[in-house]
Design a protein around this motif. Structure first.
Motif, PDB file in Angstrom:
ATOM      1  N   TRP B 108      -0.988 -12.680 -32.623  1.00 30.14           N
ATOM      2  CA  TRP B 108      -2.632 -13.469 -32.619  1.00 30.14           C
ATOM      3  C   TRP B 108      -3.319 -12.590 -31.409  1.00 30.14           C
ATOM      4  O   TRP B 108      -4.496 -12.236 -31.736  1.00 30.14           O
ATOM      5  CB  TRP B 108      -2.288 -14.805 -32.516  1.00 30.14           C
ATOM      6  CG  TRP B 108      -2.179 -15.498 -33.721  1.00 30.14           C
ATOM      7  CD1 TRP B 108      -1.120 -15.899 -34.089  1.00 30.14           C
ATOM      8  CD2 TRP B 108      -3.035 -15.479 -35.097  1.00 30.14           C
ATOM      9  NE1 TRP B 108      -1.048 -16.484 -35.245  1.00 30.14           N
ATOM     10  CE2 TRP B 108      -2.287 -16.011 -35.850  1.00 30.14           C
ATOM     11  CE3 TRP B 108      -4.388 -15.182 -35.317  1.00 30.14           C
ATOM     12  CZ2 TRP B 108      -2.809 -16.503 -37.129  1.00 30.14           C
ATOM     13  CZ3 TRP B 108      -4.848 -15.628 -36.345  1.00 30.14           C
ATOM     14  CH2 TRP B 108      -4.025 -16.082 -37.399  1.00 30.14           C
ATOM     15  N   LEU B 109      -2.676 -12.389 -30.218  1.00 28.52           N
ATOM     16  CA  LEU B 109      -3.381 -12.078 -29.172  1.00 28.52           C
ATOM     17  C   LEU B 109      -3.720 -10.548 -28.900  1.00 28.52           C
ATOM     18  O   LEU B 109      -4.575  -9.835 -28.200  1.00 28.52           O
ATOM     19  CB  LEU B 109      -2.858 -12.676 -27.875  1.00 28.52           C
ATOM     20  CG  LEU B 109      -2.703 -14.300 -27.913  1.00 28.52           C
ATOM     21  CD1 LEU B 109      -2.267 -14.779 -26.646  1.00 28.52           C
ATOM     22  CD2 LEU B 109      -4.188 -14.653 -28.270  1.00 28.52           C
ATOM     23  N   THR B 110      -2.859  -9.908 -29.466  1.00 35.18           N
ATOM     24  CA  THR B 110      -2.823  -8.157 -29.393  1.00 35.18           C
ATOM     25  C   THR B 110      -4.181  -7.734 -29.721  1.00 35.18           C
ATOM     26  O   THR B 110      -4.834  -7.199 -28.889  1.00 35.18           O
ATOM     27  CB  THR B 110      -1.666  -7.858 -29.914  1.00 35.18           C
ATOM     28  OG1 THR B 110      -0.529  -7.932 -29.677  1.00 35.18           O
ATOM     29  CG2 THR B 110      -1.751  -6.010 -29.741  1.00 35.18           C
ATOM     30  N   PRO B 111      -4.620  -7.976 -30.770  1.00 35.30           N
ATOM     31  CA  PRO B 111      -5.919  -7.377 -31.351  1.00 35.30           C
ATOM     32  C   PRO B 111      -7.085  -7.847 -30.050  1.00 35.30           C
ATOM     33  O   PRO B 111      -7.796  -7.019 -29.828  1.00 35.30           O
ATOM     34  CB  PRO B 111      -6.477  -8.113 -32.595  1.00 35.30           C
ATOM     35  CG  PRO B 111      -4.829  -8.495 -33.037  1.00 35.30           C
ATOM     36  CD  PRO B 111      -4.256  -8.852 -31.703  1.00 35.30           C
ATOM     37  N   ALA B 112      -7.173  -9.070 -29.551  1.00 36.04           N
ATOM     38  CA  ALA B 112      -8.137  -9.518 -28.676  1.00 36.04           C
ATOM     39  C   ALA B 112      -7.930  -8.646 -27.455  1.00 36.04           C
ATOM     40  O   ALA B 112      -8.862  -8.060 -26.867  1.00 36.04           O
ATOM     41  CB  ALA B 112      -8.031 -11.055 -28.497  1.00 36.04           C
ATOM     42  N   PHE B 113      -6.676  -8.577 -27.034  1.00 37.69           N
ATOM     43  CA  PHE B 113      -6.343  -7.745 -25.725  1.00 37.69           C
ATOM     44  C   PHE B 113      -6.786  -6.380 -25.860  1.00 37.69           C
ATOM     45  O   PHE B 113      -7.527  -5.896 -25.133  1.00 37.69           O
ATOM     46  CB  PHE B 113      -4.875  -7.896 -25.450  1.00 37.69           C
ATOM     47  CG  PHE B 113      -4.486  -6.838 -24.587  1.00 37.69           C
ATOM     48  CD1 PHE B 113      -4.537  -7.269 -22.997  1.00 37.69           C
ATOM     49  CD2 PHE B 113      -3.483  -5.901 -24.707  1.00 37.69           C
ATOM     50  CE1 PHE B 113      -3.963  -6.437 -22.348  1.00 37.69           C
ATOM     51  CE2 PHE B 113      -3.279  -4.885 -23.896  1.00 37.69           C
ATOM     52  CZ  PHE B 113      -3.395  -5.295 -22.440  1.00 37.69           C
ATOM     53  N   LEU B 114      -6.499  -5.778 -26.974  1.00 41.84           N
ATOM     54  CA  LEU B 114      -6.779  -4.147 -27.653  1.00 41.84           C
ATOM     55  C   LEU B 114      -8.258  -3.906 -27.317  1.00 41.84           C
ATOM     56  O   LEU B 114      -8.894  -3.087 -26.728  1.00 41.84           O
ATOM     57  CB  LEU B 114      -6.152  -3.763 -28.605  1.00 41.84           C
ATOM     58  CG  LEU B 114      -4.529  -3.592 -28.597  1.00 41.84           C
ATOM     59  CD1 LEU B 114      -4.270  -3.107 -30.006  1.00 41.84           C
ATOM     60  CD2 LEU B 114      -4.161  -2.543 -27.544  1.00 41.84           C
ATOM     61  N   ALA B 115      -8.921  -5.175 -27.986  1.00 38.40           N
ATOM     62  CA  ALA B 115     -10.373  -5.076 -28.057  1.00 38.40           C
ATOM     63  C   ALA B 115     -10.910  -4.949 -26.433  1.00 38.40           C
ATOM     64  O   ALA B 115     -11.717  -4.206 -26.018  1.00 38.40           O
ATOM     65  CB  ALA B 115     -11.145  -5.752 -28.665  1.00 38.40           C
ATOM     66  N   LEU B 116     -10.621  -6.132 -25.714  1.00 38.56           N
ATOM     67  CA  LEU B 116     -11.044  -5.999 -24.271  1.00 38.56           C
ATOM     68  C   LEU B 116     -10.683  -4.807 -23.408  1.00 38.56           C
ATOM     69  O   LEU B 116     -11.354  -4.325 -22.659  1.00 38.56           O
ATOM     70  CB  LEU B 116     -10.301  -7.247 -23.700  1.00 38.56           C
ATOM     71  CG  LEU B 116     -10.837  -8.636 -23.858  1.00 38.56           C
ATOM     72  CD1 LEU B 116      -9.860  -9.732 -23.249  1.00 38.56           C
ATOM     73  CD2 LEU B 116     -12.198  -8.655 -23.404  1.00 38.56           C
ATOM     74  N   PHE B 117      -9.315  -4.204 -23.669  1.00 41.68           N
ATOM     75  CA  PHE B 117      -8.804  -3.110 -23.109  1.00 41.68           C
ATOM     76  C   PHE B 117      -9.863  -1.926 -23.560  1.00 41.68           C
ATOM     77  O   PHE B 117     -10.142  -1.159 -22.620  1.00 41.68           O
ATOM     78  CB  PHE B 117      -7.430  -2.874 -23.503  1.00 41.68           C
ATOM     79  CG  PHE B 117      -6.830  -1.670 -22.872  1.00 41.68           C
ATOM     80  CD1 PHE B 117      -6.565  -1.612 -21.445  1.00 41.68           C
ATOM     81  CD2 PHE B 117      -6.660  -0.399 -23.701  1.00 41.68           C
ATOM     82  CE1 PHE B 117      -5.834  -0.680 -20.835  1.00 41.68           C
ATOM     83  CE2 PHE B 117      -5.899   0.665 -23.210  1.00 41.68           C
ATOM     84  CZ  PHE B 117      -5.721   0.545 -21.668  1.00 41.68           C
ATOM     85  N   GLY B 118      -9.984  -1.676 -24.787  1.00 37.61           N
ATOM     86  CA  GLY B 118     -11.059  -0.767 -25.210  1.00 37.61           C
ATOM     87  C   GLY B 118     -12.364  -0.790 -24.542  1.00 37.61           C
ATOM     88  O   GLY B 118     -12.858   0.356 -23.976  1.00 37.61           O
ATOM     89  N   THR B 119     -13.036  -1.834 -24.545  1.00 37.54           N
ATOM     90  CA  THR B 119     -14.017  -2.251 -24.085  1.00 37.54           C
ATOM     91  C   THR B 119     -14.141  -1.865 -22.473  1.00 37.54           C
ATOM     92  O   THR B 119     -15.060  -1.214 -22.148  1.00 37.54           O
ATOM     93  CB  THR B 119     -14.514  -3.766 -24.186  1.00 37.54           C
ATOM     94  OG1 THR B 119     -14.276  -4.030 -25.326  1.00 37.54           O
ATOM     95  CG2 THR B 119     -16.026  -3.883 -23.637  1.00 37.54           C
ATOM     96  N   GLY B 120     -13.075  -2.097 -21.863  1.00 35.17           N
ATOM     97  CA  GLY B 120     -13.004  -1.797 -20.465  1.00 35.17           C
ATOM     98  C   GLY B 120     -13.131  -0.299 -20.106  1.00 35.17           C
ATOM     99  O   GLY B 120     -13.885   0.109 -19.438  1.00 35.17           O
ATOM    100  N   ILE B 121     -12.489   0.457 -20.933  1.00 34.64           N
ATOM    101  CA  ILE B 121     -12.284   1.936 -20.961  1.00 34.64           C
ATOM    102  C   ILE B 121     -13.500   2.387 -21.087  1.00 34.64           C
ATOM    103  O   ILE B 121     -14.151   3.340 -20.399  1.00 34.64           O
ATOM    104  CB  ILE B 121     -11.332   2.451 -21.874  1.00 34.64           C
ATOM    105  CG1 ILE B 121     -10.107   2.117 -21.180  1.00 34.64           C
ATOM    106  CG2 ILE B 121     -11.454   3.931 -22.045  1.00 34.64           C
ATOM    107  CD1 ILE B 121      -8.729   2.852 -22.229  1.00 34.64           C
ATOM    108  N   VAL B 122     -14.376   1.890 -22.198  1.00 33.92           N
ATOM    109  CA  VAL B 122     -15.614   2.522 -22.545  1.00 33.92           C
ATOM    110  C   VAL B 122     -16.580   2.354 -21.405  1.00 33.92           C
ATOM    111  O   VAL B 122     -17.332   3.133 -21.113  1.00 33.92           O
ATOM    112  CB  VAL B 122     -16.285   1.593 -23.854  1.00 33.92           C
ATOM    113  CG1 VAL B 122     -17.624   1.799 -23.872  1.00 33.92           C
ATOM    114  CG2 VAL B 122     -15.510   2.086 -24.977  1.00 33.92           C
ATOM    115  N   ILE B 123     -16.395   0.966 -20.932  1.00 39.60           N
ATOM    116  CA  ILE B 123     -17.447   0.854 -19.673  1.00 39.60           C
ATOM    117  C   ILE B 123     -17.052   1.844 -18.540  1.00 39.60           C
ATOM    118  O   ILE B 123     -18.058   2.233 -17.847  1.00 39.60           O
ATOM    119  CB  ILE B 123     -17.260  -0.815 -19.025  1.00 39.60           C
ATOM    120  CG1 ILE B 123     -17.815  -1.596 -20.166  1.00 39.60           C
ATOM    121  CG2 ILE B 123     -17.716  -0.915 -17.707  1.00 39.60           C
ATOM    122  CD1 ILE B 123     -17.640  -3.147 -19.960  1.00 39.60           C
TER     123      ILE B 123
END
Lengths: 187, 158
Positions: B108-123
């Motif tokens: 359940w949490l991996t998608p949310a984690f990956l989204a946060l991680f990706g957003t972090g990289i973009v920033i």
């Protein structure tokens, strides 16, 4: 910081690689359903005998208080792999002294009787599960399925599909040996 | 394409989805109970044809489970009790929507984690890009060097 970021792709590749190792393992069966019954007491069921066979029926009580593990086999005369498995089960009973109980799943009593007369009867007891309700209690997904139940009524092992062929028979024999040593150790 | 052809196409396209595995003899007399049974059946996975719910499966075990669901409902069980009854026998596997518990946190949490991680990289990437653009003017030293070079160039050609 820069170094850590540079190492990230390697880390990601390693994680994905580990998933591949696990997922592509030829021994892994992705459609295998984990059974909730394992290490649980045998489910509640009470089946009448198959008419005309002359063997007693099977209920939960028969699986409790046995001196050694018993094998419960779910079979039907209409099930083709069961026919192949029948020889293996008979051998187990005659050669290894296994106590074999049967659940005759959704089978007409007459058909079951003829089938047993033709192939021989290795079963000690057979319960007739006409409507398949006991099958649901056992979490059955099809026939044949074979369970090993410890003397104290704990379900130890479940084999889905026919126990036919060297690999399957070896797997089953190993599980049975483990069950026997477990029961031998506790009693 | 006129209106009639279009509606005919839409109706024909929808037709396969109305095909049901639920057989007439299974359907309960009480429409409210039947509706609940249908909803429950849609959340239960058929253990034979594994990516289908029991509501649309023709497998024998799926039919047995549909009958069982209806039987429990008639006996007065709540929806949750019916699902729990089946889950107790077939495990979490029969639930098409996996429950949220420690074993499924990763799921359940991996998608949310990956989204946060990706957003972090973009920033991070956007920030570092902006820093590079800051140098709009040359420093005084650079200005002097350039002036010198330009002067030398002028002197050379003239």
């Amino acid at each position: 910081m820069k170094r850590a970021i540079a190492a990230l792709p390697i880390l990601v590749a390693l994680i994905i690689g580990a998933f591949f190792l696990w997922g592509l393992n030829p021994d892994r069966d992705p459609s295998a359903i984990p059974s909730v019954l394992i290490s649980q007491p045998a489910p509640e069921f009470d089946l009448p005998p198959v008419e005309g066979v002359g063997l007693p029926g099977l209920s939960r009580a028969d699986l409790y208080g046995n001196p050694e593990p018993v094998v419960v086999n779910v079979f039907a005369s209409w099930c083709v792999p069961c026919r192949a498995e029948h020889a293996v089960l008979t051998r187990m009973v005659e050669r290894d002294g296994v106590r074999l109980f049967g659940i005759n799943y959704k089978d007409k009593p007459d058909d079951a009787r003829v089938w047993l007369e033709e192939l021989g009867n290795p079963y000690e007891r057979i319960g007739s599960d006409l409507d398949g309700r006991a099958g649901i209690e056992w979490g059955l997904s099809g026939v044949p399925e074979t369970f090993i139940v410890a003397g104290d009524g704990t379900v130890l092992y479940r084999y889905v599909g026919p126990v036919v062929g060297a690999a399957a028979e070896k797997k089953f024999a190993t599980a049975l040996a483990q069950a026997r040593s477990r029961d031998g150790g506790t009693s | 394409m006129n209106w009639k052809t279009l509606s005919a196409i839409v109706m024909l396209a929808v037709l396969p989805f109305t095909a049901l595995a639920v057989e007439p003899d299974e359907i309960l007399a009480d429409p409210a109970l039947e509706a609940r049974a249908r909803e429950i059946s849609k959340d239960l996975r058929c253990v034979v044809c594994q990516n289908q719910d029991i509501d649309s499966s023709n497998a024998g075990v799926a039919r047995d489970l549909r009958l069982l669901v209806r039987e429990r409902l008639v006996a007065g069980d709540t929806d949750a009790e019916v699902i729990e009854f089946v889950r107790a026998r077939y495990g979490d596997f029969v639930l098409l929507k996996p429950p949220f518990k420690p074993e499924t946190y990763a799921l359940w949490l991996t998608p949310a984690f990956l989204a946060l991680f990706g957003t972090g990289i973009v920033i991070v990437v956007l920030r570092s890009g902006r820093k590079r653009q800051v140098a709009e003017r040359l420093s005084d030293d650079d200005e002097r060097v350039v002036a010198g070079m330009l002067a030398a160039e002028k002197g050379g050609t003239a």
